[in-house]
Design a protein around this motif. Structure first.
Motif, PDB file in Angstrom:
ATOM      1  N   THR A 106       0.847  -1.184   0.000  1.00 27.32           N
ATOM      2  CA  THR A 106       0.000   0.000   0.000  1.00 27.32           C
ATOM      3  C   THR A 106       0.886   1.237   0.000  1.00 27.32           C
ATOM      4  N   GLU A 107       0.558   2.199  -0.861  1.00 31.72           N
ATOM      5  CA  GLU A 107       1.303   3.454  -0.853  1.00 31.72           C
ATOM      6  C   GLU A 107       0.865   4.270   0.364  1.00 31.72           C
ATOM      7  N   VAL A 108       1.832   4.769   1.108  1.00 32.26           N
ATOM      8  CA  VAL A 108       1.557   5.567   2.306  1.00 32.26           C
ATOM      9  C   VAL A 108       2.353   6.865   2.244  1.00 32.26           C
ATOM     10  N   GLU A 109       1.933   7.797   3.079  1.00 28.38           N
ATOM     11  CA  GLU A 109       2.638   9.069   3.188  1.00 28.38           C
ATOM     12  C   GLU A 109       3.397   9.100   4.508  1.00 28.38           C
ATOM     13  N   ARG A 125       7.163   9.743  10.356  1.00 25.77           N
ATOM     14  CA  ARG A 125       5.859   9.454  10.951  1.00 25.77           C
ATOM     15  C   ARG A 125       4.848   9.126   9.855  1.00 25.77           C
ATOM     16  N   LEU A 126       4.089   8.052  10.063  1.00 23.37           N
ATOM     17  CA  LEU A 126       3.011   7.706   9.134  1.00 23.37           C
ATOM     18  C   LEU A 126       1.932   8.778   9.217  1.00 23.37           C
ATOM     19  N   LYS A 127       1.469   9.237   8.068  1.00 23.96           N
ATOM     20  CA  LYS A 127       0.426  10.262   8.001  1.00 23.96           C
ATOM     21  C   LYS A 127      -0.713   9.760   7.126  1.00 23.96           C
ATOM     22  N   GLY A 128      -1.874  10.339   7.292  1.00 25.33           N
ATOM     23  CA  GLY A 128      -3.004   9.983   6.448  1.00 25.33           C
ATOM     24  C   GLY A 128      -3.501   8.568   6.707  1.00 25.33           C
ATOM     25  N   THR A 129      -4.004   7.936   5.656  1.00 24.08           N
ATOM     26  CA  THR A 129      -4.575   6.604   5.753  1.00 24.08           C
ATOM     27  C   THR A 129      -3.502   5.554   5.506  1.00 24.08           C
ATOM     28  N   PHE A 130      -3.515   4.516   6.329  1.00 22.27           N
ATOM     29  CA  PHE A 130      -2.575   3.400   6.166  1.00 22.27           C
ATOM     30  C   PHE A 130      -3.230   2.146   6.729  1.00 22.27           C
ATOM     31  N   PRO A 131      -2.748   0.968   6.334  1.00 23.46           N
ATOM     32  CA  PRO A 131      -3.345  -0.280   6.841  1.00 23.46           C
ATOM     33  C   PRO A 131      -3.195  -0.377   8.365  1.00 23.46           C
ATOM     34  N   SER A 132      -4.155  -1.022   8.989  1.00 23.17           N
ATOM     35  CA  SER A 132      -4.098  -1.212  10.441  1.00 23.17           C
ATOM     36  C   SER A 132      -2.877  -2.044  10.811  1.00 23.17           C
TER      37      SER A 132
END
Length: 185
Positions: A106-109, A125-132
């Motif tokens: 999954t592409e993440v920001e 830091r993970l931002k926005g939507t990402f897998p649980s």
């Protein structure tokens, strides 16, 4: 009267010898190889190092008082030794690929929260939507910094242990007033 004085002396001596325990800091390693440390009097960091034995990269999350919630999934990635590497600057947003439990990438920001020059260390830091990540066993990250993998199985146990420490409301260390002069701490 003498008995009261003797009791008060015993209490005073006991407090004298155990007072260092009140602000001794938190530095624990769980049986699942999670590291729980304090990052101030009211913040815990729960960390897991990479499965690659020559890597210093890490995955962590914060637990802060007063709410004692697991927040801010973060990666610590070191800059590659490639001389052509163009290092992202602090506060820059970059794209990366995150894979959870061998499922589809999954592409993440990621936000480059800190880019420490002296150690070539980058806090992302993970931002926005990402897998649980809550029930994940393995996570893999591919970014401009390279690829790495973490076994985060039993993260729920580490979360629970950190929550118990957090809810104790005993300061992890003695509070100091710090002048940050606008710098991130």
């Amino acid at each position: 009267e003498a008995e009261k004085m003797r009791l008060l002396k015993l209490i005073f001596i006991k407090l004298l010898f155990t007072s260092h325990l009140l602000f001794s800091g938190v530095d624990l390693t769980t049986v699942d190889s999670w590291k729980i440390i304090n990052a101030g009097p009211h913040v815990l960091l729960v960390n897991k190092f990479s499965e690659n034995i020559i890597s210093n990269n890490g995955f962590l999350f914060h637990m802060e008082r007063p709410h004692c919630l697991c927040v801010t999934p973060t990666f610590v990635m070191y800059s590659p030794d490639d001389e052509n590497f163009k290092r992202p600057k602090e506060d820059e947003r970059i794209r990366a690929m995150l894979r959870v439990d061998f499922k589809k990438k999954t592409e993440v920001e990621l936000e480059v929260y800190l880019a420490l020059d002296e150690r070539q260390q980058n806090i992302l830091r993970l931002k926005g939507t990402f897998p649980s990540l809550r029930n994940a066993k393995i996570i893999e990250l591919e970014s401009v910094y390279g690829s790495d993998k973490w076994v985060i199985e039993n993260m729920d146990h580490a979360m629970s242990q950190a929550q118990k420490i957090c809810e104790s409301f005993i300061p992890y260390e003695e509070e100091e007033i710090k002048d940050t002069k606008g710098k991130k701490v």
